[in-house]
Write a protein that holds these residues in place. Structure first.
Motif, PDB file in Angstrom:
ATOM      1  N   ASP A 120       1.131  -1.334  -0.142  1.00  0.00           N
ATOM      2  CA  ASP A 120       0.164  -0.100  -0.052  1.00  0.00           C
ATOM      3  C   ASP A 120       0.831   1.347  -0.020  1.00  0.00           C
ATOM      4  N   ASP A 121       0.320   2.408  -0.134  1.00  0.00           N
ATOM      5  CA  ASP A 121       1.132   3.688  -0.441  1.00  0.00           C
ATOM      6  C   ASP A 121       1.423   3.997   1.362  1.00  0.00           C
ATOM      7  N   ILE A 122       0.394   3.789   2.079  1.00  0.00           N
ATOM      8  CA  ILE A 122       0.811   3.999   3.603  1.00  0.00           C
ATOM      9  C   ILE A 122       0.219   3.059   4.472  1.00  0.00           C
ATOM     10  N   ILE A 123       0.812   2.810   5.466  1.00  0.00           N
ATOM     11  CA  ILE A 123       0.189   2.190   6.918  1.00  0.00           C
ATOM     12  C   ILE A 123       0.336   3.011   7.726  1.00  0.00           C
ATOM     13  N   ALA A 124      -1.077   3.445   8.450  1.00  0.00           N
ATOM     14  CA  ALA A 124      -1.134   4.288   9.364  1.00  0.00           C
ATOM     15  C   ALA A 124      -1.473   3.610  10.608  1.00  0.00           C
ATOM     16  N   THR A 125      -2.774   3.226  11.033  1.00  0.00           N
ATOM     17  CA  THR A 125      -3.040   2.493  12.136  1.00  0.00           C
ATOM     18  C   THR A 125      -2.675   1.171  12.049  1.00  0.00           C
ATOM     19  N   GLY A 126      -2.616   0.539  10.789  1.00  0.00           N
ATOM     20  CA  GLY A 126      -2.630  -0.760  10.656  1.00  0.00           C
ATOM     21  C   GLY A 126      -3.858  -1.436  10.657  1.00  0.00           C
ATOM     22  N   SER A 127      -4.906  -0.990  10.836  1.00  0.00           N
ATOM     23  CA  SER A 127      -5.904  -1.795  10.822  1.00  0.00           C
ATOM     24  C   SER A 127      -6.476  -2.419   9.454  1.00  0.00           C
ATOM     25  N   THR A 128      -6.535  -1.731   8.426  1.00  0.00           N
ATOM     26  CA  THR A 128      -6.920  -2.109   7.157  1.00  0.00           C
ATOM     27  C   THR A 128      -5.900  -3.143   6.745  1.00  0.00           C
ATOM     28  N   MET A 129      -4.786  -2.984   6.989  1.00  0.00           N
ATOM     29  CA  MET A 129      -3.749  -3.955   6.538  1.00  0.00           C
ATOM     30  C   MET A 129      -3.868  -5.359   7.490  1.00  0.00           C
ATOM     31  N   SER A 130      -4.003  -5.078   8.589  1.00  0.00           N
ATOM     32  CA  SER A 130      -3.893  -6.146   9.532  1.00  0.00           C
ATOM     33  C   SER A 130      -5.320  -7.301   9.309  1.00  0.00           C
ATOM     34  N   GLU A 131      -6.338  -6.572   8.984  1.00  0.00           N
ATOM     35  CA  GLU A 131      -7.707  -7.179   8.631  1.00  0.00           C
ATOM     36  C   GLU A 131      -7.608  -7.746   7.294  1.00  0.00           C
ATOM     37  N   ALA A 132      -6.649  -7.385   6.342  1.00  0.00           N
ATOM     38  CA  ALA A 132      -6.717  -7.910   5.031  1.00  0.00           C
ATOM     39  C   ALA A 132      -5.753  -9.054   5.225  1.00  0.00           C
ATOM     40  N   VAL A 133      -4.724  -9.113   5.882  1.00  0.00           N
ATOM     41  CA  VAL A 133      -3.809 -10.076   6.334  1.00  0.00           C
ATOM     42  C   VAL A 133      -4.515 -11.252   7.005  1.00  0.00           C
ATOM     43  N   ALA A 134      -5.354 -11.097   7.939  1.00  0.00           N
ATOM     44  CA  ALA A 134      -5.900 -12.025   8.538  1.00  0.00           C
ATOM     45  C   ALA A 134      -6.919 -12.832   7.724  1.00  0.00           C
ATOM     46  N   ALA A 135      -7.561 -11.925   6.733  1.00  0.00           N
ATOM     47  CA  ALA A 135      -8.485 -12.757   5.652  1.00  0.00           C
ATOM     48  C   ALA A 135      -7.546 -13.286   4.968  1.00  0.00           C
ATOM     49  N   LEU A 136      -6.489 -13.142   4.500  1.00  0.00           N
ATOM     50  CA  LEU A 136      -5.613 -13.927   3.715  1.00  0.00           C
ATOM     51  C   LEU A 136      -4.919 -15.260   4.119  1.00  0.00           C
ATOM     52  N   ARG A 137      -4.844 -15.396   5.393  1.00  0.00           N
ATOM     53  CA  ARG A 137      -4.622 -16.373   6.441  1.00  0.00           C
ATOM     54  C   ARG A 137      -5.215 -17.604   5.880  1.00  0.00           C
ATOM     55  N   GLU A 138      -6.424 -17.404   5.830  1.00  0.00           N
ATOM     56  CA  GLU A 138      -7.484 -18.400   5.550  1.00  0.00           C
ATOM     57  C   GLU A 138      -7.135 -19.134   4.460  1.00  0.00           C
ATOM     58  N   ARG A 139      -6.500 -18.738   3.596  1.00  0.00           N
ATOM     59  CA  ARG A 139      -5.958 -19.306   2.181  1.00  0.00           C
ATOM     60  C   ARG A 139      -4.750 -19.816   2.254  1.00  0.00           C
ATOM     61  N   GLY A 140      -4.184 -19.997   3.233  1.00  0.00           N
ATOM     62  CA  GLY A 140      -2.813 -20.849   3.397  1.00  0.00           C
ATOM     63  C   GLY A 140      -1.625 -20.142   2.807  1.00  0.00           C
ATOM     64  N   PRO A 141      -1.388 -18.868   2.839  1.00  0.00           N
ATOM     65  CA  PRO A 141       0.145 -18.577   2.056  1.00  0.00           C
ATOM     66  C   PRO A 141       1.108 -19.250   3.116  1.00  0.00           C
ATOM     67  N   GLU A 142       2.279 -19.280   2.544  1.00  0.00           N
ATOM     68  CA  GLU A 142       3.475 -19.579   3.203  1.00  0.00           C
ATOM     69  C   GLU A 142       4.067 -18.434   3.935  1.00  0.00           C
ATOM     70  N   ARG A 143       4.454 -17.371   3.564  1.00  0.00           N
ATOM     71  CA  ARG A 143       4.854 -16.304   4.318  1.00  0.00           C
ATOM     72  C   ARG A 143       4.023 -14.990   3.913  1.00  0.00           C
ATOM     73  N   VAL A 144       3.907 -14.122   4.733  1.00  0.00           N
ATOM     74  CA  VAL A 144       3.301 -12.769   4.478  1.00  0.00           C
ATOM     75  C   VAL A 144       4.050 -11.684   4.970  1.00  0.00           C
ATOM     76  N   PHE A 145       4.404 -10.845   3.885  1.00  0.00           N
ATOM     77  CA  PHE A 145       5.230  -9.537   4.253  1.00  0.00           C
ATOM     78  C   PHE A 145       3.957  -8.333   4.000  1.00  0.00           C
ATOM     79  N   THR A 146       4.572  -7.175   4.575  1.00  0.00           N
ATOM     80  CA  THR A 146       3.850  -6.078   3.864  1.00  0.00           C
ATOM     81  C   THR A 146       4.753  -5.097   3.601  1.00  0.00           C
ATOM     82  N   ALA A 147       4.476  -4.173   2.812  1.00  0.00           N
ATOM     83  CA  ALA A 147       5.507  -3.132   2.229  1.00  0.00           C
ATOM     84  C   ALA A 147       4.595  -1.758   1.939  1.00  0.00           C
TER      85      ALA A 147
END
Length: 283
Positions: free
Chosen positions: A211-238
């Motif tokens: 994303d262009d900005i991570i401020a509070t991290g709420s949107t990003m963490s919600e997205a990652v939590a949803a992604l976890r249900e699909r079994g990714p190997e590793r998750v990074f944010t940038a």
């Protein structure tokens, strides 16, 4: 001569090293009544480049003072680099009677600058609010540099459709992988918002949420939590602008993010790469 705001000292030093131009050493003082005074006692040069991320109200006032200080010191031209522009998300009046804060900030900065350089403003249209020549620099490609070289079948995801462009730029710079984004669905009965990847297969893959900005991290963490249900190997944010206010970093870790990578537009622990080369090209 580069003149750093107190929140952008590392970036200003990197720009000085990148261009071979001198670096001023401002003084940042606070009076007993809480008022600030930013000055440039060692300034020498016809042109000044003030580098100041407006990460707070105090940083904005400091920037305006530095612009004025270099004029007083004899600068013939003033270029202002806003690595991160605060209030850029308030680019219109969302409710009756609200200010267009981005416009108010742009007008204030324009009074002391001959030219402005912005790095990935949250809304590109804010560049039009400045009353002097303004250049927008895209630093998203630099986010590929600190990523691990061994990403497995990488998937680059934007947390919403508008961020897919940033994710795509990062993927292109990395050299391989696919691009997708998350979709938000609102239950019109309850108002609850559900976030889900828009169809990307993440199973067994390394995923980079960009994303262009991570401020509070709420949107990003919600997205990652949803992604976890699909079994990714590793998750990074940038992100270009790692504001990471409050407990943002903890939210991301709790959601399963292995590493957070950002640039030095906002100088944080996550600042893994400098935007100095692309900003220098715009000066």
């Amino acid at each position: 001569m580069f003149v750093p705001g107190s929140a952008s000292q590392s970036l200003a030093a990197a720009l000085a090293a990148e261009t071979g131009r001198p670096l001023a050493t401002p003084e940042y003082r606070v009076f007993p009544d809480g008022e600030e005074c930013a000055s440039v006692p060692d300034f020498a040069g016809e042109g000044a480049v003030v580098v100041a991320a407006t990460v707070s109200n105090d940083a904005l006032v400091e920037l305006l003072q530095l612009q004025d200080a270099v004029r007083e010191a004899g600068a013939g031209t003033v270029t202002t680099v806003l690595p991160y522009m605060g209030y850029a998300r308030q680019d219109r009046a969302f409710e009756p009677g609200e200010p267009v804060s981005a416009r108010a900030v742009a007008r204030a900065v324009s009074t002391g600058a001959d030219r402005v350089v912005l790095v990935n403003p949250h809304e590109a249209g804010v560049a039009d609010f400045f009353e002097v020549g303004t250049v927008v620099v895209d630093a998203a490609r630099l986010l590929a540099d600190p990523l691990p070289d061994d990403l497995v079948d990488p998937l680059f995801l934007g947390p919403d459709a508008s961020a897919e462009g940033v994710a795509g730029t990062t993927r292109d710079a990395y050299g391989r992988g696919t691009v997708d984004h998350f979709e938000k669905e609102r239950d019109h009965g309850t108002g609850e918002v559900t976030v889900r990847p828009s169809g990307a297969d993440a199973a067994g893959r390394d995923v980079v949420v960009v994303d262009d900005i991570i401020a509070t991290g709420s949107t990003m963490s919600e997205a990652v939590a949803a992604l976890r249900e699909r079994g990714p190997e590793r998750v990074f944010t940038a992100c270009v602008h790692p504001m990471l206010v409050g407990n943002a970093r903890t939210k991301l870790a709790a959601a399963g993010v292995e590493r957070v990578f950002g640039t030095d537009t906002v100088e944080r622990e996550a600042s893994a790469v400098s935007v100095a080369p692309v900003v220098a090209d715009a000066l």
